[in-house]
Design an enzyme around this catalytic site. Structure first.
Site, short mmCIF file in Angstrom:
data_model
loop_
_atom_site.label_atom_id
_atom_site.label_comp_id
_atom_site.label_asym_id
_atom_site.label_seq_id
_atom_site.Cartn_x
_atom_site.Cartn_y
_atom_site.Cartn_z
N LYS A 104 0.67 -1.09 -0.12
CA LYS A 104 -0.01 0.25 0.02
C LYS A 104 0.63 1.02 0.01
O LYS A 104 1.97 1.53 -0.05
CB LYS A 104 -0.65 -0.22 1.10
CG LYS A 104 -2.18 -1.00 1.34
CD LYS A 104 -2.79 -0.77 2.43
CE LYS A 104 -3.91 -2.02 2.51
NZ LYS A 104 -5.17 -2.04 3.67
N TYR B 203 -12.47 -1.86 -3.61
CA TYR B 203 -12.97 -1.76 -1.82
C TYR B 203 -14.38 -1.56 -2.17
O TYR B 203 -15.24 -1.78 -0.81
CB TYR B 203 -12.45 -0.53 -1.40
CG TYR B 203 -10.56 -1.72 -0.49
CD1 TYR B 203 -10.68 -2.58 -0.76
CD2 TYR B 203 -9.70 -0.73 -0.59
CE1 TYR B 203 -9.83 -3.18 0.65
CE2 TYR B 203 -8.32 -1.50 -1.05
CZ TYR B 203 -8.45 -2.07 0.28
OH TYR B 203 -6.88 -2.53 0.15
N PHE C 286 -15.48 4.20 7.08
CA PHE C 286 -14.14 4.45 6.56
C PHE C 286 -13.84 4.70 4.51
O PHE C 286 -12.38 4.57 4.20
CB PHE C 286 -13.35 3.48 7.08
CG PHE C 286 -13.72 1.98 7.06
CD1 PHE C 286 -12.73 1.29 5.72
CD2 PHE C 286 -14.23 0.92 7.91
CE1 PHE C 286 -13.20 -0.12 5.71
CE2 PHE C 286 -13.95 -0.11 7.56
CZ PHE C 286 -13.52 -0.63 6.74
N ARG D 92 -2.45 -14.46 4.94
CA ARG D 92 -2.87 -13.72 6.16
C ARG D 92 -1.93 -14.06 6.89
O ARG D 92 -2.21 -12.88 8.06
CB ARG D 92 -4.22 -14.28 5.87
CG ARG D 92 -5.69 -14.13 4.98
CD ARG D 92 -5.71 -12.47 4.53
NE ARG D 92 -6.17 -11.63 5.74
CZ ARG D 92 -6.71 -10.77 5.58
NH1 ARG D 92 -7.19 -9.77 4.49
NH2 ARG D 92 -7.97 -10.20 6.25
N THR E 36 -5.74 -6.66 10.63
CA THR E 36 -6.00 -5.41 10.37
C THR E 36 -5.13 -4.57 11.02
O THR E 36 -4.79 -3.25 10.50
CB THR E 36 -7.53 -5.47 9.91
OG1 THR E 36 -7.80 -6.22 9.29
CG2 THR E 36 -7.64 -3.53 9.40
N ARG F 241 2.54 -6.41 9.19
CA ARG F 241 1.48 -4.80 10.18
C ARG F 241 2.19 -4.33 11.53
O ARG F 241 2.01 -3.82 11.81
CB ARG F 241 0.03 -5.47 10.10
CG ARG F 241 -0.01 -5.37 8.61
CD ARG F 241 -1.64 -5.97 8.59
NE ARG F 241 -2.69 -5.79 7.51
CZ ARG F 241 -3.57 -6.02 7.01
NH1 ARG F 241 -4.68 -6.80 7.70
NH2 ARG F 241 -4.37 -5.69 5.74
N GLU G 152 -9.61 -10.46 -7.44
CA GLU G 152 -8.56 -9.65 -7.42
C GLU G 152 -7.60 -9.66 -8.70
O GLU G 152 -7.33 -8.53 -8.82
CB GLU G 152 -8.69 -9.59 -6.18
CG GLU G 152 -9.63 -9.55 -4.76
CD GLU G 152 -9.18 -8.96 -3.62
OE1 GLU G 152 -10.06 -8.98 -2.90
OE2 GLU G 152 -7.87 -9.99 -3.48
P1 ADP Z 1 -8.20 -6.48 6.13
O1 ADP Z 1 -6.99 -5.64 4.83
O2 ADP Z 1 -7.50 -7.09 6.93
O3 ADP Z 1 -8.18 -7.91 5.37
P2 ADP Z 1 -10.69 -5.50 6.08
O4 ADP Z 1 -11.32 -6.02 4.86
O5 ADP Z 1 -11.29 -5.49 7.08
O6 ADP Z 1 -9.36 -5.80 6.14
O7 ADP Z 1 -10.33 -3.64 4.97
C1 ADP Z 1 -9.90 -3.28 3.76
C2 ADP Z 1 -8.82 -2.28 4.85
O8 ADP Z 1 -9.93 -0.93 5.30
C3 ADP Z 1 -8.19 -2.79 5.69
O9 ADP Z 1 -6.78 -3.13 5.23
C4 ADP Z 1 -8.00 -0.74 6.21
O10 ADP Z 1 -7.12 0.02 5.10
C5 ADP Z 1 -8.99 -0.50 5.75
N1 ADP Z 1 -9.44 -0.38 7.27
C6 ADP Z 1 -10.25 -1.48 7.89
N2 ADP Z 1 -10.91 -1.18 8.62
C7 ADP Z 1 -11.12 0.66 8.91
C8 ADP Z 1 -11.26 1.09 10.03
N3 ADP Z 1 -11.81 1.01 11.15
N4 ADP Z 1 -10.77 2.48 10.00
C9 ADP Z 1 -9.91 2.59 9.06
N5 ADP Z 1 -9.04 2.02 7.92
C10 ADP Z 1 -9.93 0.39 8.43
MG MG Z 2 -10.37 -7.57 3.29
#
Ligand code: ADP
Ligand code: MG
Length: 140
Positions: free
Chosen positions: A11, A51, A59, A87, A93, A104, A128
């Site tokens: 990222k 997304y 968010f 993962r 996350t 992370r 994806e």
């Molecule tokens: P992951 O990337 O671990 O699979 P998610 O799919 O739930 O997590 O979320 C996608 C992305 O959105 C996260 O990697 C992060 O960049 C962002 N994100 C997730 N939850 C939050 C939050 N509560 N506040 C701000 N950004 C968030």
């Molecule tokens: Mg995800």
């Protein structure tokens, strides 16, 4: 177990800090092979589409702004049980909850700027990968 594929993004927070190699090294040390890789600047349309499942989350707009704020490196990774393996090395996350030894934990700045994306299922990995790569760009 047979090798499978997953999709990864390094990222903008990580590319900005010149961590492309450091992150990739952790992926490789976790048993994943980079079989496709390109550095791109995501358009807003790409980030919103990618997304899309998070569109209703509070968010979402910030996330799209972040993902388009600088270059990213999109990658296809191959390895045994690639989705789960990736993962595991990514970590939680929220970096405050990420385990020692994860990407992370080592590099994420915040729950949003958390350095890496990884697919969460084989089905989403296929979707994806297809979103960013043509089959001939992937060389195993
Ligand atoms: P992951 O990337 O671990 O699979 P998610 O799919 O739930 O997590 O979320 C996608 C992305 O959105 C996260 O990697 C992060 O960049 C962002 N994100 C997730 N939850 C939050 C939050 N509560 N506040 C701000 N950004 C968030
Ligand atoms: Mg995800």
């Amino acid at each position: 177990m047979a090798a499978t594929r997953t999709f990864s993004i390094i990222k903008p927070d990580a590319t900005r800090r010149n961590l492309t190699g450091a992150v990739t090294k952790m992926l490789e040390e976790a048993g994943l092979r980079v079989v496709a890789s390109k550095r791109i600047r995501m358009t807003r349309e790409q980030a919103e589409g990618f997304y899309g499942v998070h569109r209703e989350r509070p968010f979402f707009n910030d996330l799209v702004a972040f993902m388009t704020s600088g270059p990213v490196v999109v990658q296809v990774l191959e390895g045994d049980n690639a989705v789960q393996r990736n993962r595991d090395v990514m970590g939680a996350t929220n970096p405050a909850q990420a385990a020692e030894g994860t990407i992370r934990k080592a590099y994420a700045e915040s729950i949003e700027a958390n350095s890496v994306h990884g697919s969460d299922s084989d089905e989403n990995a296929r979707i994806e990968i297809d979103f960013f790569f043509r089959e001939e760009e992937i060389v195993g």
